[in-house]
Scaffold this motif. Structure first.
Motif, PDB file in Angstrom:
ATOM      1  N   ALA A  48     -40.196  -4.260 -52.744  1.00 27.72           N
ATOM      2  CA  ALA A  48     -40.174  -3.347 -51.612  1.00 27.72           C
ATOM      3  C   ALA A  48     -38.879  -3.398 -50.820  1.00 27.72           C
ATOM      4  O   ALA A  48     -38.606  -2.478 -50.041  1.00 27.72           O
ATOM      5  CB  ALA A  48     -41.355  -3.652 -50.692  1.00 27.72           C
ATOM      6  N   TRP A  91     -33.408   1.816 -49.205  1.00 33.55           N
ATOM      7  CA  TRP A  91     -32.936   3.014 -49.902  1.00 33.55           C
ATOM      8  C   TRP A  91     -32.476   4.097 -48.919  1.00 33.55           C
ATOM      9  O   TRP A  91     -31.406   4.681 -49.082  1.00 33.55           O
ATOM     10  CB  TRP A  91     -34.036   3.543 -50.812  1.00 33.55           C
ATOM     11  CG  TRP A  91     -33.669   4.776 -51.564  1.00 33.55           C
ATOM     12  CD1 TRP A  91     -34.072   6.050 -51.318  1.00 33.55           C
ATOM     13  CD2 TRP A  91     -32.816   4.855 -52.725  1.00 33.55           C
ATOM     14  NE1 TRP A  91     -33.536   6.919 -52.241  1.00 33.55           N
ATOM     15  CE2 TRP A  91     -32.768   6.213 -53.103  1.00 33.55           C
ATOM     16  CE3 TRP A  91     -32.110   3.903 -53.470  1.00 33.55           C
ATOM     17  CZ2 TRP A  91     -32.024   6.637 -54.203  1.00 33.55           C
ATOM     18  CZ3 TRP A  91     -31.368   4.336 -54.557  1.00 33.55           C
ATOM     19  CH2 TRP A  91     -31.328   5.688 -54.922  1.00 33.55           C
ATOM     20  N   ARG A 138     -30.732   4.505 -58.398  1.00 29.03           N
ATOM     21  CA  ARG A 138     -31.628   3.368 -58.624  1.00 29.03           C
ATOM     22  C   ARG A 138     -32.081   3.435 -60.074  1.00 29.03           C
ATOM     23  O   ARG A 138     -32.856   4.319 -60.458  1.00 29.03           O
ATOM     24  CB  ARG A 138     -32.818   3.419 -57.684  1.00 29.03           C
ATOM     25  CG  ARG A 138     -33.789   2.267 -57.875  1.00 29.03           C
ATOM     26  CD  ARG A 138     -34.804   2.234 -56.754  1.00 29.03           C
ATOM     27  NE  ARG A 138     -35.835   1.242 -56.971  1.00 29.03           N
ATOM     28  CZ  ARG A 138     -36.731   0.882 -56.068  1.00 29.03           C
ATOM     29  NH1 ARG A 138     -36.698   1.431 -54.864  1.00 29.03           N
ATOM     30  NH2 ARG A 138     -37.649  -0.015 -56.345  1.00 29.03           N
ATOM     31  N   CYS A 164     -39.920   7.356 -62.185  1.00 32.93           N
ATOM     32  CA  CYS A 164     -38.726   6.965 -62.930  1.00 32.93           C
ATOM     33  C   CYS A 164     -38.750   7.717 -64.246  1.00 32.93           C
ATOM     34  O   CYS A 164     -39.776   7.733 -64.945  1.00 32.93           O
ATOM     35  CB  CYS A 164     -38.710   5.459 -63.195  1.00 32.93           C
ATOM     36  SG  CYS A 164     -38.577   4.437 -61.711  1.00 32.93           S
ATOM     37  N   LEU A 216     -40.493  -1.756 -61.780  1.00 31.18           N
ATOM     38  CA  LEU A 216     -41.352  -2.260 -60.726  1.00 31.18           C
ATOM     39  C   LEU A 216     -42.552  -3.023 -61.261  1.00 31.18           C
ATOM     40  O   LEU A 216     -43.017  -3.972 -60.645  1.00 31.18           O
ATOM     41  CB  LEU A 216     -41.837  -1.085 -59.860  1.00 31.18           C
ATOM     42  CG  LEU A 216     -40.794  -0.467 -58.936  1.00 31.18           C
ATOM     43  CD1 LEU A 216     -41.318   0.834 -58.361  1.00 31.18           C
ATOM     44  CD2 LEU A 216     -40.445  -1.419 -57.813  1.00 31.18           C
ATOM     45  N   CYS A 270     -34.748   6.357 -61.154  1.00 34.49           N
ATOM     46  CA  CYS A 270     -35.893   6.309 -60.249  1.00 34.49           C
ATOM     47  C   CYS A 270     -35.633   7.081 -58.976  1.00 34.49           C
ATOM     48  O   CYS A 270     -34.534   7.068 -58.425  1.00 34.49           O
ATOM     49  CB  CYS A 270     -36.250   4.872 -59.912  1.00 34.49           C
ATOM     50  SG  CYS A 270     -36.763   3.896 -61.344  1.00 34.49           S
ATOM     51  N   SER A 271     -36.696   7.712 -58.498  1.00 38.33           N
ATOM     52  CA  SER A 271     -36.670   8.405 -57.205  1.00 38.33           C
ATOM     53  C   SER A 271     -37.707   7.768 -56.305  1.00 38.33           C
ATOM     54  O   SER A 271     -38.898   8.005 -56.469  1.00 38.33           O
ATOM     55  CB  SER A 271     -36.981   9.894 -57.397  1.00 38.33           C
ATOM     56  OG  SER A 271     -37.173  10.513 -56.137  1.00 38.33           O
ATOM     57  N   PRO A 272     -37.281   6.922 -55.360  1.00 35.69           N
ATOM     58  CA  PRO A 272     -38.246   6.303 -54.447  1.00 35.69           C
ATOM     59  C   PRO A 272     -39.033   7.330 -53.658  1.00 35.69           C
ATOM     60  O   PRO A 272     -40.175   7.080 -53.263  1.00 35.69           O
ATOM     61  CB  PRO A 272     -37.358   5.455 -53.543  1.00 35.69           C
ATOM     62  CG  PRO A 272     -36.163   5.143 -54.371  1.00 35.69           C
ATOM     63  CD  PRO A 272     -35.920   6.392 -55.184  1.00 35.69           C
ATOM     64  N   GLU A 273     -38.422   8.493 -53.415  1.00 33.85           N
ATOM     65  CA  GLU A 273     -39.119   9.514 -52.629  1.00 33.85           C
ATOM     66  C   GLU A 273     -40.372  10.015 -53.344  1.00 33.85           C
ATOM     67  O   GLU A 273     -41.419  10.237 -52.726  1.00 33.85           O
ATOM     68  CB  GLU A 273     -38.182  10.692 -52.348  1.00 33.85           C
ATOM     69  CG  GLU A 273     -37.019  10.368 -51.434  1.00 33.85           C
ATOM     70  CD  GLU A 273     -35.850   9.716 -52.169  1.00 33.85           C
ATOM     71  OE1 GLU A 273     -34.862   9.366 -51.497  1.00 33.85           O
ATOM     72  OE2 GLU A 273     -35.922   9.573 -53.392  1.00 33.85           O
ATOM     73  N   TRP A 298     -35.940  -2.975 -51.933  1.00 35.55           N
ATOM     74  CA  TRP A 298     -35.115  -1.847 -52.382  1.00 35.55           C
ATOM     75  C   TRP A 298     -35.633  -0.556 -51.762  1.00 35.55           C
ATOM     76  O   TRP A 298     -34.841   0.290 -51.345  1.00 35.55           O
ATOM     77  CB  TRP A 298     -35.126  -1.748 -53.908  1.00 35.55           C
ATOM     78  CG  TRP A 298     -34.322  -2.801 -54.597  1.00 35.55           C
ATOM     79  CD1 TRP A 298     -33.930  -4.011 -54.108  1.00 35.55           C
ATOM     80  CD2 TRP A 298     -33.812  -2.733 -55.930  1.00 35.55           C
ATOM     81  NE1 TRP A 298     -33.218  -4.705 -55.047  1.00 35.55           N
ATOM     82  CE2 TRP A 298     -33.128  -3.949 -56.179  1.00 35.55           C
ATOM     83  CE3 TRP A 298     -33.879  -1.787 -56.938  1.00 35.55           C
ATOM     84  CZ2 TRP A 298     -32.506  -4.222 -57.396  1.00 35.55           C
ATOM     85  CZ3 TRP A 298     -33.261  -2.054 -58.150  1.00 35.55           C
ATOM     86  CH2 TRP A 298     -32.578  -3.261 -58.374  1.00 35.55           C
ATOM     87  N   ASP A 299     -36.962  -0.405 -51.701  1.00 33.29           N
ATOM     88  CA  ASP A 299     -37.546   0.781 -51.059  1.00 33.29           C
ATOM     89  C   ASP A 299     -37.149   0.831 -49.588  1.00 33.29           C
ATOM     90  O   ASP A 299     -36.776   1.884 -49.066  1.00 33.29           O
ATOM     91  CB  ASP A 299     -39.069   0.750 -51.167  1.00 33.29           C
ATOM     92  CG  ASP A 299     -39.564   0.911 -52.593  1.00 33.29           C
ATOM     93  OD1 ASP A 299     -38.847   1.531 -53.399  1.00 33.29           O
ATOM     94  OD2 ASP A 299     -40.666   0.418 -52.892  1.00 33.29           O
ATOM     95  N   LYS A 336     -41.581   8.329 -56.088  1.00 33.15           N
ATOM     96  CA  LYS A 336     -42.159   7.165 -56.783  1.00 33.15           C
ATOM     97  C   LYS A 336     -42.252   7.386 -58.286  1.00 33.15           C
ATOM     98  O   LYS A 336     -43.245   7.050 -58.930  1.00 33.15           O
ATOM     99  CB  LYS A 336     -43.522   6.814 -56.192  1.00 33.15           C
ATOM    100  CG  LYS A 336     -43.485   6.476 -54.712  1.00 33.15           C
ATOM    101  CD  LYS A 336     -44.822   6.016 -54.200  1.00 33.15           C
ATOM    102  CE  LYS A 336     -44.794   5.776 -52.689  1.00 33.15           C
ATOM    103  NZ  LYS A 336     -43.774   4.791 -52.272  1.00 33.15           N
TER     104      LYS A 336
END
Length: 208
Positions: free
Chosen positions: A114, A120, A129, A207, A106, A200-203, A116-117, A205
């Motif tokens: 954003a 997701w 990811r 990696c 990122l 990565c875990s978007p939840e 991808w966020d 934030k």
């Protein structure tokens, strides 16, 4: 069998070019699949294709088109987006088939953004990811490797064939898992062999 598609009639000057290009490419891919399979296939090797194990991978616009193709064509069982902005949002109804995001971190110039966020949570099946430290946009094709060979610096920190090695390995693992049914520990978490690749875990934030 691998089919490469060269999309025609694309003009960046049109309004909403990104979204229109992705939608058109999805139609192109479905057309190619239809031409290569079925009782009236245009290719003499059509019998070699298992229509229950078709997937799509692409980089940049091609990657963004993978999700759109899956939305429009149930024959595409899995998809990979390599460093492509999601120009056409995934609707709330979602995509329940396996999907992999593979791109730049990122914080890198022009890195995954954003979109991808945003999409997701609409990927409701198996998903990952992954980000590759030191990568640039061309790192997910052979462009980065070839540029280095002729002395052109694109800003990549992945020397020699490293970018190609990483891309090939993770794409192959994804397809082996979801089309071949063969377990792939490489996709379960970080690997000492490929320390550049972060999960990565978007939840949260994060990696790792």
């Amino acid at each position: 069998m691998v089919a490469g598609v060269d999309h025609t009639y694309e003009l960046e000057g049109v309004d909403d070019f990104g979204e229109k290009a992705v939608e058109n490419r999805a139609v192109d891919v479905s057309f190619v699949i239809d031409q290569l399979t079925g009782p009236h296939a245009k290719w003499k090797g059509a019998s070699l294709i298992d229509v229950s194990r078709i997937a799509m991978a692409g980089t940049s616009f091609g990657g963004a088109s993978a999700a759109e193709t899956m939305l429009k064509d149930p024959e595409v069982r899995a998809g990979i987006n390599m460093d492509g902005l999601m120009f056409a949002p995934i609707p709330a109804s979602g995509v329940a088939r396996p999907f992999l995001f593979l791109g730049r971190p990122l914080h890198s110039p022009g890195g995954t953004d954003a979109t991808w966020d945003r999409d997701w949570e609409h990927l409701t099946g198996w998903k990952r990811r992954l980000v590759v430290a030191g990568a640039v946009h061309p790192s997910f094709s052979d462009y980065d490797l070839l540029a280095q060979q002729i002395g052109v610096d694109l800003g990549s920190e992945l020397a020699g064939s490293r970018s190609v090695d990483i891309t090939r390995r993770y794409v192959r693992a994804f397809f082996d898992l979801h089309l071949g049914g063969r377990p792939q520990p490489l996709l379960d978490g970080p690997s000492a062999r490929y320390p550049e690749v972060g999960f990565c875990s978007p939840e949260t934030k994060t990696c790792t």
